[in-house]
Motif scaffolding. Sequence first.
Motif, PDB file in Angstrom:
ATOM      1  N   SER A   1       0.824  -1.204   0.000  1.00  0.00           N
ATOM      2  CA  SER A   1       0.000   0.000   0.000  1.00  0.00           C
ATOM      3  C   SER A   1       0.864   1.263   0.000  1.00  0.00           C
ATOM      4  O   SER A   1       1.718   1.454   0.876  1.00  0.00           O
ATOM      5  N   GLY A   2       0.680   2.104  -1.022  1.00  0.00           N
ATOM      6  CA  GLY A   2       1.396   3.373  -1.094  1.00  0.00           C
ATOM      7  C   GLY A   2       2.789   3.289  -1.676  1.00  0.00           C
ATOM      8  O   GLY A   2       3.427   4.321  -1.891  1.00  0.00           O
ATOM      9  N   VAL A   3       3.298   2.092  -1.948  1.00  0.00           N
ATOM     10  CA  VAL A   3       4.666   1.913  -2.441  1.00  0.00           C
ATOM     11  C   VAL A   3       4.624   1.566  -3.929  1.00  0.00           C
ATOM     12  O   VAL A   3       3.896   0.658  -4.344  1.00  0.00           O
ATOM     13  N   THR A   4       5.409   2.290  -4.731  1.00  0.00           N
ATOM     14  CA  THR A   4       5.472   2.039  -6.173  1.00  0.00           C
ATOM     15  C   THR A   4       6.922   2.041  -6.627  1.00  0.00           C
ATOM     16  O   THR A   4       7.681   2.948  -6.291  1.00  0.00           O
ATOM     17  N   LEU A   5       7.283   1.023  -7.394  1.00  0.00           N
ATOM     18  CA  LEU A   5       8.614   0.930  -7.987  1.00  0.00           C
ATOM     19  C   LEU A   5       8.472   1.070  -9.497  1.00  0.00           C
ATOM     20  O   LEU A   5       7.704   0.326 -10.121  1.00  0.00           O
ATOM     21  N   ASN A   6       9.192   2.014 -10.091  1.00  0.00           N
ATOM     22  CA  ASN A   6       9.174   2.235 -11.532  1.00  0.00           C
ATOM     23  C   ASN A   6      10.557   2.010 -12.113  1.00  0.00           C
ATOM     24  O   ASN A   6      11.547   2.554 -11.601  1.00  0.00           O
ATOM     25  N   LEU A   7      10.628   1.215 -13.181  1.00  0.00           N
ATOM     26  CA  LEU A   7      11.872   0.948 -13.884  1.00  0.00           C
ATOM     27  C   LEU A   7      11.659   1.228 -15.368  1.00  0.00           C
ATOM     28  O   LEU A   7      10.621   0.868 -15.935  1.00  0.00           O
ATOM     29  N   SER A   8      12.637   1.864 -16.011  1.00  0.00           N
ATOM     30  CA  SER A   8      12.547   2.115 -17.447  1.00  0.00           C
ATOM     31  C   SER A   8      13.947   2.174 -18.041  1.00  0.00           C
ATOM     32  O   SER A   8      14.926   2.469 -17.344  1.00  0.00           O
ATOM     33  N   HIS A   9      14.019   1.899 -19.332  1.00  0.00           N
ATOM     34  CA  HIS A   9      15.312   1.926 -20.032  1.00  0.00           C
ATOM     35  C   HIS A   9      15.080   2.446 -21.448  1.00  0.00           C
ATOM     36  O   HIS A   9      14.056   2.140 -22.079  1.00  0.00           O
ATOM     37  N   LEU A  10      16.024   3.233 -21.948  1.00  0.00           N
ATOM     38  CA  LEU A  10      15.959   3.756 -23.314  1.00  0.00           C
ATOM     39  C   LEU A  10      17.200   3.329 -24.085  1.00  0.00           C
ATOM     40  O   LEU A  10      18.324   3.554 -23.629  1.00  0.00           O
TER      41      LEU A  10
ATOM     42  N   ASN B   1      16.557   4.293 -15.822  1.00  0.00           N
ATOM     43  CA  ASN B   1      15.979   5.053 -14.718  1.00  0.00           C
ATOM     44  C   ASN B   1      15.251   4.120 -13.766  1.00  0.00           C
ATOM     45  O   ASN B   1      14.603   3.148 -14.192  1.00  0.00           O
ATOM     46  N   ALA B   2      15.348   4.433 -12.466  1.00  0.00           N
ATOM     47  CA  ALA B   2      14.626   3.675 -11.441  1.00  0.00           C
ATOM     48  C   ALA B   2      14.143   4.663 -10.382  1.00  0.00           C
ATOM     49  O   ALA B   2      14.826   5.643 -10.064  1.00  0.00           O
ATOM     50  N   ALA B   3      12.955   4.414  -9.854  1.00  0.00           N
ATOM     51  CA  ALA B   3      12.408   5.277  -8.808  1.00  0.00           C
ATOM     52  C   ALA B   3      11.525   4.445  -7.898  1.00  0.00           C
ATOM     53  O   ALA B   3      10.762   3.593  -8.366  1.00  0.00           O
ATOM     54  N   ILE B   4      11.648   4.671  -6.598  1.00  0.00           N
ATOM     55  CA  ILE B   4      10.750   4.042  -5.632  1.00  0.00           C
ATOM     56  C   ILE B   4      10.086   5.156  -4.830  1.00  0.00           C
ATOM     57  O   ILE B   4      10.762   6.063  -4.322  1.00  0.00           O
TER      58      ILE B   4
ATOM     59  N   THR C   1      19.453   7.431 -11.844  1.00  0.00           N
ATOM     60  CA  THR C   1      19.591   7.489 -13.298  1.00  0.00           C
ATOM     61  C   THR C   1      21.014   7.118 -13.678  1.00  0.00           C
ATOM     62  O   THR C   1      21.974   7.619 -13.079  1.00  0.00           O
ATOM     63  N   ARG C   2      21.126   6.269 -14.675  1.00  0.00           N
ATOM     64  CA  ARG C   2      22.433   5.913 -15.206  1.00  0.00           C
ATOM     65  C   ARG C   2      22.465   6.254 -16.688  1.00  0.00           C
ATOM     66  O   ARG C   2      21.757   5.642 -17.498  1.00  0.00           O
ATOM     67  N   ASN C   3      23.244   7.271 -17.051  1.00  0.00           N
ATOM     68  CA  ASN C   3      23.454   7.648 -18.444  1.00  0.00           C
ATOM     69  C   ASN C   3      24.686   6.886 -18.932  1.00  0.00           C
ATOM     70  O   ASN C   3      25.821   7.292 -18.681  1.00  0.00           O
ATOM     71  N   TRP C   4      24.442   5.778 -19.627  1.00  0.00           N
ATOM     72  CA  TRP C   4      25.538   4.925 -20.067  1.00  0.00           C
ATOM     73  C   TRP C   4      26.353   5.583 -21.177  1.00  0.00           C
ATOM     74  O   TRP C   4      27.561   5.336 -21.287  1.00  0.00           O
ATOM     75  N   THR C   5      25.733   6.436 -21.953  1.00  0.00           N
ATOM     76  CA  THR C   5      26.413   7.062 -23.084  1.00  0.00           C
ATOM     77  C   THR C   5      27.483   8.047 -22.626  1.00  0.00           C
ATOM     78  O   THR C   5      28.602   8.053 -23.148  1.00  0.00           O
ATOM     79  N   SER C   6      27.142   8.897 -21.651  1.00  0.00           N
ATOM     80  CA  SER C   6      28.076   9.949 -21.202  1.00  0.00           C
ATOM     81  C   SER C   6      28.723   9.642 -19.871  1.00  0.00           C
ATOM     82  O   SER C   6      29.428  10.497 -19.314  1.00  0.00           O
ATOM     83  N   ASP C   7      28.486   8.431 -19.316  1.00  0.00           N
ATOM     84  CA  ASP C   7      29.122   7.984 -18.085  1.00  0.00           C
ATOM     85  C   ASP C   7      28.718   8.829 -16.878  1.00  0.00           C
ATOM     86  O   ASP C   7      29.548   9.157 -16.029  1.00  0.00           O
ATOM     87  N   TYR C   8      27.439   9.201 -16.801  1.00  0.00           N
ATOM     88  CA  TYR C   8      26.907   9.898 -15.632  1.00  0.00           C
ATOM     89  C   TYR C   8      26.075   8.942 -14.788  1.00  0.00           C
ATOM     90  O   TYR C   8      25.366   8.081 -15.319  1.00  0.00           O
ATOM     91  N   THR C   9      26.107   9.134 -13.467  1.00  0.00           N
ATOM     92  CA  THR C   9      25.211   8.441 -12.551  1.00  0.00           C
ATOM     93  C   THR C   9      24.619   9.475 -11.601  1.00  0.00           C
ATOM     94  O   THR C   9      25.357  10.290 -11.035  1.00  0.00           O
TER      95      THR C   9
END
Length: 360
Positions: free
Chosen positions: A253-262, A284-287, A307-315
């Motif tokens: 209840s009230g907890v949501t996990l979202n995962l996405s990738h591009l 991207n991931a968010a809880i 967020t993990r930007n694999w292209t530009s090596d940012y986290t």
Amino acid sequence: MSKFLPSLSKGLTLKAGFAAFALAAVAPSQAQSTAPEPFRFQFPAGYLSRLGGTEGVVDFGGKIDQVNAFGVRSFPLPTLQDLRLVLVKHNKYWEYNISTRIKDTTVFAGIVNNGDAPAGIAKVEVAHDPFKGIQYGASLQRTQYGAYDSNARFNVGYAMSAWQDRIRILNLVAFSLDSVTTTEKREGQDTNITRVSATPYTFSQINGGYGESVGQQFNWRLDSTARLYTFPLNDKAQWSVDVSPSLEYRPGSGVTLNLSHLERFAGGEVALPSYNLARYEETNAAITYRIPGTPEFGIGAVRLRGTRNWTSDYTYLRNDLLLNIKALPFLIGPSIGYQWGPAKDGSASQMLYALVVMGK
């Protein structure tokens, strides 16, 4: 933050996000019931629902004592027509513009964001782009792509759909006029020379998505977009494909996990730099935990985003604390995070500070 002010005789409570204001209505006395009704300002129907799209901007970059940008985006004006205002102060310039959507046509005018550049980009645009049917548009803007100073672009085309409107197919024929101003020596003096080039091109795009629920806890979705630019007089063409899977999981209840990738794949070459796309990867991931109840003022939700930007090596790692203010149709609060990877000052990491908004 909104405030409540009592009127003199009739209660009228007005709510607005990111601004503290209210109006009082004065009613005529019983002895003057035949007098004309005094002027009273009223918000248009549905105005408060527009505030849910408003975005507050507070960008501290890597230093808490130095604000890089602050202001508001997509703030609705209290008019019958839904007019959206952007007003953001950057270090070197103001970003300000106004836009509206009239049926299937978007009208836009103003100065748009240009990052850390010395000035923003002036732009005027009209675009008629319904989901299906005839498409057309025109835009005029200043640019800063290499030697380009400004461009005017015009397009006309058609869009159709398939698979019960899950897929949209768009084809445009377009034309770009680009002006370039250079400084050249003429008779021993520096002279500004402006040259205008014409570039016809076509644009085709197919995009769509499909998703389903799995039980009461899981939702999955897969979205994809394929594009093709062709420049017949320049012997150039570029294709690109985006693939984006996403997953939503509600473990309690009230907890949501979202995962996405591009994943973006691209190949070829464009004649207009602003349309250039390249290989790109991002995860991207968010809880989120929403606090139950609706207090007058209190914590509405807490959220952890990565967020993990694999292209530009940012986290990036961000922690959001969202306040539930009963007068506002959205949650709002501070965000504090950390960035690993290249930073603006050349270092490998920096703190991140922002103001975030989330729907109730």
